[in-house]
Motif scaffolding. Structure first.
Motif, PDB file in Angstrom:
ATOM      1  N   GLY A  90       6.503  12.517  -5.246  1.00 36.44           N
ATOM      2  CA  GLY A  90       7.012  13.791  -4.370  1.00 36.44           C
ATOM      3  C   GLY A  90       6.303  14.409  -3.337  1.00 36.44           C
ATOM      4  O   GLY A  90       6.570  15.200  -2.659  1.00 36.44           O
ATOM      5  N   ARG A  91       5.255  13.402  -3.096  1.00 36.50           N
ATOM      6  CA  ARG A  91       4.414  14.082  -1.602  1.00 36.50           C
ATOM      7  C   ARG A  91       5.276  14.229  -0.163  1.00 36.50           C
ATOM      8  O   ARG A  91       5.216  14.930   0.311  1.00 36.50           O
ATOM      9  CB  ARG A  91       3.185  13.142  -1.383  1.00 36.50           C
ATOM     10  N   HIS A  92       6.071  13.036  -0.029  1.00 32.47           N
ATOM     11  CA  HIS A  92       7.099  13.367   0.892  1.00 32.47           C
ATOM     12  C   HIS A  92       8.524  12.872   0.702  1.00 32.47           C
ATOM     13  O   HIS A  92       8.665  11.887  -0.261  1.00 32.47           O
ATOM     14  CB  HIS A  92       6.583  12.317   2.215  1.00 32.47           C
ATOM     15  N   ALA A  93       9.531  13.344   1.286  1.00 30.31           N
ATOM     16  CA  ALA A  93      10.993  13.032   0.823  1.00 30.31           C
ATOM     17  C   ALA A  93      11.417  11.882   1.722  1.00 30.31           C
ATOM     18  O   ALA A  93      12.353  11.020   1.372  1.00 30.31           O
ATOM     19  CB  ALA A  93      11.642  13.981   0.938  1.00 30.31           C
ATOM     20  N   TRP A 110       6.437   9.078   5.254  1.00 29.54           N
ATOM     21  CA  TRP A 110       5.625   8.075   4.592  1.00 29.54           C
ATOM     22  C   TRP A 110       5.245   6.969   5.781  1.00 29.54           C
ATOM     23  O   TRP A 110       4.179   6.405   5.661  1.00 29.54           O
ATOM     24  CB  TRP A 110       6.557   7.418   3.545  1.00 29.54           C
ATOM     25  N   ALA A 111       6.053   6.678   6.747  1.00 33.04           N
ATOM     26  CA  ALA A 111       5.699   5.767   7.900  1.00 33.04           C
ATOM     27  C   ALA A 111       4.563   6.519   8.661  1.00 33.04           C
ATOM     28  O   ALA A 111       3.490   5.745   8.923  1.00 33.04           O
ATOM     29  CB  ALA A 111       6.798   5.708   8.735  1.00 33.04           C
ATOM     30  N   LEU A 112       4.422   7.884   8.785  1.00 33.87           N
ATOM     31  CA  LEU A 112       3.365   8.464   9.685  1.00 33.87           C
ATOM     32  C   LEU A 112       2.103   8.171   8.851  1.00 33.87           C
ATOM     33  O   LEU A 112       0.983   7.856   9.443  1.00 33.87           O
ATOM     34  CB  LEU A 112       3.757   9.801   9.925  1.00 33.87           C
ATOM     35  N   GLU A 113       2.293   8.269   7.547  1.00 30.66           N
ATOM     36  CA  GLU A 113       0.964   8.132   6.716  1.00 30.66           C
ATOM     37  C   GLU A 113       0.729   6.632   6.691  1.00 30.66           C
ATOM     38  O   GLU A 113      -0.674   6.424   6.748  1.00 30.66           O
ATOM     39  CB  GLU A 113       1.241   8.727   5.272  1.00 30.66           C
ATOM     40  N   ALA A 114       1.515   5.760   6.612  1.00 30.41           N
ATOM     41  CA  ALA A 114       1.163   4.458   6.797  1.00 30.41           C
ATOM     42  C   ALA A 114       0.820   3.870   8.103  1.00 30.41           C
ATOM     43  O   ALA A 114       0.546   2.669   8.020  1.00 30.41           O
ATOM     44  CB  ALA A 114       2.376   3.494   6.186  1.00 30.41           C
ATOM     45  N   GLY A 115       0.931   4.494   8.920  1.00 32.95           N
ATOM     46  CA  GLY A 115       0.790   3.934  10.601  1.00 32.95           C
ATOM     47  C   GLY A 115       1.437   3.032  11.033  1.00 32.95           C
ATOM     48  O   GLY A 115       1.520   2.142  11.534  1.00 32.95           O
ATOM     49  N   ARG A 140       0.816  -1.194  -0.204  1.00 31.87           N
ATOM     50  CA  ARG A 140      -0.121  -0.083  -0.006  1.00 31.87           C
ATOM     51  C   ARG A 140       0.812   1.298  -0.063  1.00 31.87           C
ATOM     52  O   ARG A 140       0.376   2.164  -0.601  1.00 31.87           O
ATOM     53  CB  ARG A 140      -0.776   0.037   1.237  1.00 31.87           C
ATOM     54  N   LEU A 141       1.871   1.162   0.775  1.00 27.28           N
ATOM     55  CA  LEU A 141       2.754   2.391   0.863  1.00 27.28           C
ATOM     56  C   LEU A 141       3.442   2.713  -0.519  1.00 27.28           C
ATOM     57  O   LEU A 141       3.633   3.708  -0.992  1.00 27.28           O
ATOM     58  CB  LEU A 141       3.965   2.079   1.804  1.00 27.28           C
ATOM     59  N   CYS A 142       3.961   1.545  -0.958  1.00 23.67           N
ATOM     60  CA  CYS A 142       4.612   1.559  -2.445  1.00 23.67           C
ATOM     61  C   CYS A 142       3.663   2.119  -3.461  1.00 23.67           C
ATOM     62  O   CYS A 142       3.928   2.900  -4.298  1.00 23.67           O
ATOM     63  CB  CYS A 142       5.162   0.465  -2.824  1.00 23.67           C
ATOM     64  N   GLU A 143       2.511   1.638  -3.354  1.00 22.97           N
ATOM     65  CA  GLU A 143       1.441   2.029  -4.338  1.00 22.97           C
ATOM     66  C   GLU A 143       1.130   3.642  -4.136  1.00 22.97           C
ATOM     67  O   GLU A 143       1.096   4.497  -5.151  1.00 22.97           O
ATOM     68  CB  GLU A 143       0.138   1.374  -4.223  1.00 22.97           C
TER      69      GLU A 143
END
Length: 269
Positions: free
Chosen positions: A182-185, A190-195, A172-175
């Motif tokens: 470019g949303r996060h560097a 990305w970890a925060l968004e993925a939980g 899901r994160l890779c998708e």
């Protein structure tokens, strides 16, 4: 998959290769972010766009290619297609006996030469039942098919695929990164968004993909950058769209990853 409108595959059986017609062509226009849902068939397929970049995804990899590149899909491989922008999609369906050998049993990206492009354009893209051909038209089509196969065998393979994981969380994160690289560097955002914790995601990248987050993201950014460069975008626009504060920062990433500056990489790739 993309969030745009989805389309099922349009009656591929009507274009299925036969002993009499082992090579078939199909064309369609896909709107921006349109999807052709995951599917498979018993024949091989070559997918590329005359205009606009496309993403071809399988269970194990995703390929982001501009019009000068094509994706080879062997028989039986489940795949989906997403239009990164509006594209004029061309598909070749090939009977399994046309291109034998180990190299043709795996998916990969191929270079599309100007001659190969024109040969695909010259092929009739008609579903069954096809109109009766004159002897002259049949002879012309047969000649185009023979030359097209020769040119396809000469096509240079390019290492432009991005591996995808089996783990559902990481997938899901890779998708999400594929849709908006470019949303996060950094991995922390990305970890925060993925939980999930950065440590957990870092471990999954190593276990599932055999690489680090930074290395995987660099390959993804290079694939996206190539499609933007193929559309004539200046370096500053490419850098900004991929989340870099400056063109020099983007240039440093490309040089570090592939050992050459972006201008040379885009020219050679």
């Amino acid at each position: 998959m993309a969030s745009g409108k989805s389309f099922p595959a349009i009656s591929p059986e009507r274009f299925a290769p036969t002993p009499e017609r082992p090579l078939r062509a199909k064309s369609r226009v896909l709107e921006h972010l349109a999807d052709i849902q995951p599917h498979r068939h018993d024949w091989a397929q070559l997918v590329f766009s005359m205009t606009g970049a496309v993403r071809v995804s399988t269970e194990a990899s995703t390929y982001i290619v501009p019009p000068s590149r094509a994706v080879w899909i062997p028989p039986g491989l489940v795949h989906a297609v997403t239009a990164i922008e509006q594209c004029d999609l061309r598909t070749l369906y090939l009977g399994p006996a046309l291109l034998a050998g180990e190299a043709w049993r795996v998916g990969r990206v191929l270079e599309v030469s100007p001659l190969l492009r024109e040969l695909v354009l010259a092929l009739p893209a008609l579903p069954d039942p096809t109109p009766a051909e004159s002897a002259a038209d049949a002879a012309r089509r047969t000649g185009i098919e023979a030359l097209l196969l020769i040119e396809l065998q000469r096509a240079r393979p390019l290492p432009l695929g991005v591996a995808l994981p089996r783990d559902a969380r990481l997938r899901r994160l890779c998708e999400a990164m594929l849709q908006e690289p470019g949303r996060h560097a950094g991995l922390e955002d990305w970890a925060l968004e993925a939980g999930a914790s950065p440590r957990t995601l870092s471990r999954l990248f190593r276990e599932q993909l055999g690489t680090s987050f930074a290395q995987w993201r660099s390959q993804l950014l290079l694939a996206h950058a190539l499609t933007l460069a193929a559309r004539g975008r200046p370096m500053s626009h490419i850098a900004a769209e991929l989340g870099y504060a400056s063109a020099s920062a983007f240039t440093a990433m490309v040089t570090r990853t592939v050992g050459m500056p972006p201008s040379r990489f885009f020219a050679e790739a």
